[in-house]
Structure formats: structure tokens, C-alpha cells
Design a protein around this motif. Structure first.
Motif, PDB file in Angstrom:
ATOM      1  N   ASN A 248       0.858  -1.188   0.000  1.00  0.00           N
ATOM      2  CA  ASN A 248       0.000   0.000   0.000  1.00  0.00           C
ATOM      3  C   ASN A 248       0.893   1.237   0.000  1.00  0.00           C
ATOM      4  O   ASN A 248       1.895   1.278   0.719  1.00  0.00           O
ATOM      5  CB  ASN A 248      -0.904   0.033   1.232  1.00  0.00           C
ATOM      6  CG  ASN A 248      -1.994  -1.016   1.195  1.00  0.00           C
ATOM      7  OD1 ASN A 248      -2.993  -0.851   0.518  1.00  0.00           O
ATOM      8  ND2 ASN A 248      -1.789  -2.108   1.918  1.00  0.00           N
ATOM      9  N   ASP A 250       0.572   5.778  -0.474  1.00  0.00           N
ATOM     10  CA  ASP A 250      -0.301   6.927  -0.740  1.00  0.00           C
ATOM     11  C   ASP A 250       0.494   8.226  -0.715  1.00  0.00           C
ATOM     12  O   ASP A 250       1.492   8.356   0.005  1.00  0.00           O
ATOM     13  CB  ASP A 250      -1.439   6.992   0.282  1.00  0.00           C
ATOM     14  CG  ASP A 250      -0.969   7.399   1.666  1.00  0.00           C
ATOM     15  OD1 ASP A 250      -0.904   8.616   1.930  1.00  0.00           O
ATOM     16  OD2 ASP A 250      -0.669   6.503   2.477  1.00  0.00           O
ATOM     17  N   TYR A 266      -2.308   3.767  -3.839  1.00  0.00           N
ATOM     18  CA  TYR A 266      -1.886   2.655  -4.694  1.00  0.00           C
ATOM     19  C   TYR A 266      -1.895   1.365  -3.889  1.00  0.00           C
ATOM     20  O   TYR A 266      -1.498   1.347  -2.710  1.00  0.00           O
ATOM     21  CB  TYR A 266      -0.484   2.922  -5.254  1.00  0.00           C
ATOM     22  CG  TYR A 266       0.069   1.790  -6.085  1.00  0.00           C
ATOM     23  CD1 TYR A 266      -0.343   1.614  -7.409  1.00  0.00           C
ATOM     24  CD2 TYR A 266       1.002   0.904  -5.560  1.00  0.00           C
ATOM     25  CE1 TYR A 266       0.164   0.581  -8.181  1.00  0.00           C
ATOM     26  CE2 TYR A 266       1.509  -0.129  -6.326  1.00  0.00           C
ATOM     27  CZ  TYR A 266       1.086  -0.290  -7.632  1.00  0.00           C
ATOM     28  OH  TYR A 266       1.592  -1.327  -8.395  1.00  0.00           O
ATOM     29  N   TYR A 267      -2.349   0.272  -4.526  1.00  0.00           N
ATOM     30  CA  TYR A 267      -2.427  -1.029  -3.857  1.00  0.00           C
ATOM     31  C   TYR A 267      -1.959  -2.114  -4.816  1.00  0.00           C
ATOM     32  O   TYR A 267      -2.296  -2.092  -6.006  1.00  0.00           O
ATOM     33  CB  TYR A 267      -3.871  -1.295  -3.433  1.00  0.00           C
ATOM     34  CG  TYR A 267      -4.160  -2.698  -2.962  1.00  0.00           C
ATOM     35  CD1 TYR A 267      -3.884  -3.089  -1.659  1.00  0.00           C
ATOM     36  CD2 TYR A 267      -4.735  -3.638  -3.813  1.00  0.00           C
ATOM     37  CE1 TYR A 267      -4.168  -4.382  -1.221  1.00  0.00           C
ATOM     38  CE2 TYR A 267      -5.024  -4.927  -3.388  1.00  0.00           C
ATOM     39  CZ  TYR A 267      -4.734  -5.281  -2.090  1.00  0.00           C
ATOM     40  OH  TYR A 267      -5.018  -6.564  -1.661  1.00  0.00           O
ATOM     41  N   ASP A 290      -2.752  -4.686  -9.460  1.00  0.00           N
ATOM     42  CA  ASP A 290      -2.573  -3.439  -8.729  1.00  0.00           C
ATOM     43  C   ASP A 290      -3.705  -2.481  -9.072  1.00  0.00           C
ATOM     44  O   ASP A 290      -4.352  -2.602 -10.114  1.00  0.00           O
ATOM     45  CB  ASP A 290      -1.210  -2.798  -8.997  1.00  0.00           C
ATOM     46  CG  ASP A 290      -0.963  -2.553 -10.471  1.00  0.00           C
ATOM     47  OD1 ASP A 290      -1.803  -2.959 -11.294  1.00  0.00           O
ATOM     48  OD2 ASP A 290       0.072  -1.952 -10.816  1.00  0.00           O
ATOM     49  N   THR A 291      -3.958  -1.544  -8.168  1.00  0.00           N
ATOM     50  CA  THR A 291      -5.012  -0.554  -8.365  1.00  0.00           C
ATOM     51  C   THR A 291      -4.506   0.821  -7.937  1.00  0.00           C
ATOM     52  O   THR A 291      -3.566   0.931  -7.135  1.00  0.00           O
ATOM     53  CB  THR A 291      -6.288  -0.880  -7.559  1.00  0.00           C
ATOM     54  OG1 THR A 291      -5.981  -0.811  -6.150  1.00  0.00           O
ATOM     55  CG2 THR A 291      -6.818  -2.257  -7.895  1.00  0.00           C
ATOM     56  N   LEU A 292      -5.148   1.867  -8.461  1.00  0.00           N
ATOM     57  CA  LEU A 292      -4.846   3.243  -8.075  1.00  0.00           C
ATOM     58  C   LEU A 292      -6.166   3.980  -7.881  1.00  0.00           C
ATOM     59  O   LEU A 292      -7.013   3.992  -8.782  1.00  0.00           O
ATOM     60  CB  LEU A 292      -4.003   3.939  -9.146  1.00  0.00           C
ATOM     61  CG  LEU A 292      -3.643   5.400  -8.871  1.00  0.00           C
ATOM     62  CD1 LEU A 292      -2.731   5.501  -7.645  1.00  0.00           C
ATOM     63  CD2 LEU A 292      -2.969   6.031 -10.089  1.00  0.00           C
ATOM     64  N   LEU A 314      -6.333   2.320 -12.848  1.00  0.00           N
ATOM     65  CA  LEU A 314      -5.499   1.517 -13.742  1.00  0.00           C
ATOM     66  C   LEU A 314      -6.327   0.467 -14.484  1.00  0.00           C
ATOM     67  O   LEU A 314      -5.909  -0.011 -15.543  1.00  0.00           O
ATOM     68  CB  LEU A 314      -4.386   0.828 -12.952  1.00  0.00           C
ATOM     69  CG  LEU A 314      -3.431   1.744 -12.180  1.00  0.00           C
ATOM     70  CD1 LEU A 314      -2.397   0.918 -11.430  1.00  0.00           C
ATOM     71  CD2 LEU A 314      -2.740   2.734 -13.113  1.00  0.00           C
TER      72      LEU A 314
END
Length: 343
Positions: A248, A250, A266-267, A290-292, A314
């Protein structure tokens, strides 16, 4: 529970918790059925009642050392339960939008007993800077694991998948008779950017990284079925639904005077073992992704706040795959899209 100062810098927090957890499962439609299977119902004969009734005392204790105003050390021990979800303990069949597998609960599930040891060190100052490192060890008796492709001739695993009318693999949940082990560490930190100048005082960066090493002894039926078709497997394997790492991060802006907050988050997660298999099938994994996310909020007129968020910017492709002797064979693939919300 009690909190006792032993010395000026050392204190002990501990106690005991009483729990009585009850689950009463009753299939009241005359039997467990798989819709569409007709007379080839592979769930025929499943128990229509079940559940659990667990009653015990669970202790916990922590030693906390406030070495300075900024530095703290902590050692902790605890015992607790991991309860099966309602879905896992309910013996009905359902499927998901992604993939063609069928999930079947097990009314004979029991809660898992978890024993945890932790050691951590933390630093924090008045500027909002912090750093922390935690090591943990867990033992899980009766860990709930997901197994793909079960047969009716195993009394402890009352699910059949050989019916030609089923049209897909069946999953079942049940307690692992072996003890699972998890070791890991978590590193987290946050830094205020005010040292770059007064303009950057509302800005900060932070995040955490978790590394997990977990393994469990394979089910006896899992080993015997594989060996029966000439596919040797190791006695130990990784845990289902347990990633090897999680990240994680940020970048945040928080201006209390203006009431404005902005954050990019962000993860990222590693591949995860979703279910293990029997016979000539293969273990199924969910691929890492991953994700944003972006969030912003503004307070005004004392009592009002306007907020907006955009998640999964993303739009990373999510996949599930089978591990075919070291080669990834994609089972299904999809994207969840970007979501926006305002409040």
C-alpha cells in the motif's frame, strides 16, 4: 482486562475473553440440490443439518516498552477463533460471474483456533513522521481450506463431482485437519514533506509492505489422489486465499485550514492460491494485480463537506489460471472498470 505499569517505561496489558459461538444450519427444502442437474444431482445425500457450538476462554497479553517519547517496543501473545463465514458453512450450491466453478458450503465446518505471537518497534514524532516494523508468527489449528473436485466416498468430505449432469467442477470448504503456520513481517512508514519548504507542509507520503510465508500440510486425500494418477506432490503447500505480499502506498494533501484533503492511493497484491485440486486437475490461482484510487474532499460553511472519488484508475486485468506443471493456463479474465462517486 487489566493495564499495569511495571516500571516507569514498561507496562503490561492483558486479560481473558469469553466466547460462545453457535451456528445452526438447516436446509429446509427437503435436501441440498444443484439447480439444473435434475436427476443427476451431485449434492444428493449431503447432510441437511449441521453447524457448530464452541465455548471457551481466550487469553491475551502484551508488554509495551516506552523507551522514549518517540520509540516504543511491543511483544504480544493472543488466542482467538477464526469463524467460518455463513457462505462456507451453508451447504447450498452457487456460482460466480467469473468462471464456471460451483461453490458448495460444508455444514460440518468448525471454527479455526488461532495462536498469535507478535514483536514490533515503532517510532513517531510531533511532525507526523512515523516508522514501524512488526514480526508475527501464527499457528492455525483447523485452518479452512478450499479444495476442488471432491468425491462422495470420503465421509469427511461429503461432496460428489463425477455426475455427468453437473457440467462443472464443484468446490467445497472444510476444516484442514492439519495445523497451518504463518510467518511474516510488516513495514510501515509515513513522512511529512514540510522539510522541503512551507508549501509542502500539508503533503505527506506513506505506505506499508507486508511479507507473508504460510504453509500447511496437504490433505491426505489430496496427496493420495495425485499419487494415484502418477502426479507426485510435496507434503506441504501454501495456504489458500493467502498472498505472499501486499503493498500500500499513498501521496496525501491535508490542509486543515482550508478544509481540503486530496489523496492518491496505490495497492498491489501477489498471486493467491484460490483452491487446490484432486485427481488429474490442477491448482487454481488468482493472478496478482494493482489498483490506483483518487479521492478529494472539501469542507465548507462549517458543517458541509463535498467529496469525490475515482477508484481502480489503472483498470488492471484480473485473471485466474491453473498451474499446469509450472505453466500458467488462463481460466478466466476480466476487468472491473473504473468507478466514480460523489457525495
Amino acid at each position: 482486562m487489566g493495564d499495569q505499569k511495571l516500571f516507569g517505561w514498561l507496562r503490561m496489558v492483558g486479560g481473558v475473553r469469553y466466547e460462545n459461538n453457535i451456528s445452526d444450519v438447516n436446509v429446509n427444502n427437503g435436501g441440498t440440490r444443484l439447480r439444473g442437474a435434475g436427476s443427476n444431482n451431485p449434492l444428493a445425500g449431503l447432510p441437511t443439518t449441521g453447524g457448530y457450538d464452541v465455548e471457551d476462554w481466550y487469553p491475551s497479553a502484551s508488554l509495551i516498552a516506552d523507551v522514549t517519547d518517540s520509540w516504543k517496543f511491543r511483544v504480544a501473545y493472543s488466542e482467538t477463533l477464526a469463524l467460518p463465514s455463513a457462505r462456507e458453512v451453508s451447504p447450498y450450491a452457487s456460482t460466480r460471474f467469473s468462471g464456471a466453478g460451483v461453490d458448495v458450503g460444508n455444514s460440518n465446518l468448525e471454527p479455526s483456533e488461532v495462536e498469535s505471537f507478535d514483536f514490533g518497534v515503532n517510532y513517531a514524532n510531533e511532525q507526523g513522521d512515523s516508522i514501524g516494523l512488526t514480526f508475527f508468527h501464527k499457528k492455525v489449528a483447523g485452518r479452512i481450506e478450499k479444495l476442488n473436485g471432491l468425491y462422495i466416498d470420503q465421509p469427511a468430505i461429503p461432496v460428489q463431482t463425477t455426475s455427468p449432469g453437473a457440467g462443472g467442477a464443484l468446490y467445497s470448504w472444510y476444516n484442514n485437519p492439519s495445523e497451518a503456520r504463518l510467518n511474516g513481517l510488516e513495514f510501515e512508514a509515513r513522512k511529512n514533506l514540510g522539510f522541503l519548504g512551507s508549501f509542502f507542509e500539508p503533503f505527506s507520503v506513506g505506505g506499508n509492505y507486508t511479507l507473508i510465508d504460510g504453509e500447511v500440510e496437504r490433505f491426505p486425500i489430496e496427496v493420495s489422489r495425485k499419487q494415484g494418477v502418477g502426479r507426485p506432490v510435496s507434503d506441504m503447500r501454501s495456504l489458500t486465499e493467502q498472498p505472499e505480499y501486499i503493498v500500500n502506498f499513498d501521496l496525501s494533501y491535508d490542509n486543515e485550514e482550508k478544509g481540503l484533503k486530496v489523496a492518491f492511493i496505490y495497492y498491489m497484491i501477489s498471486d493467491v492460491l484460490e483452491s487446490v485440486s484432486l485427481q488429474d486437475s490442477y491448482d487454481r490461482y488468482r493472478k496478482g494485480y494493482d489498483t490506483l484510487d483518487f479521492t478529494i474532499s472539501q469542507t465548507f460553511a462549517e458543517h458541509w463537506k463535498l467529496s469525490f472519488s475515482a477508484k481502480n484508475l489503472l483498470n488492471t486485468e484480473k485473471q485466474a489460471y491453473y498451474d499446469v506443471e509450472g505453466r500458467e493456463v488462463i481460466s478466466d479474465s476480466y476487468r472491473t472498470g473504473i468507478s466514480y462517486s460523489i457525495g
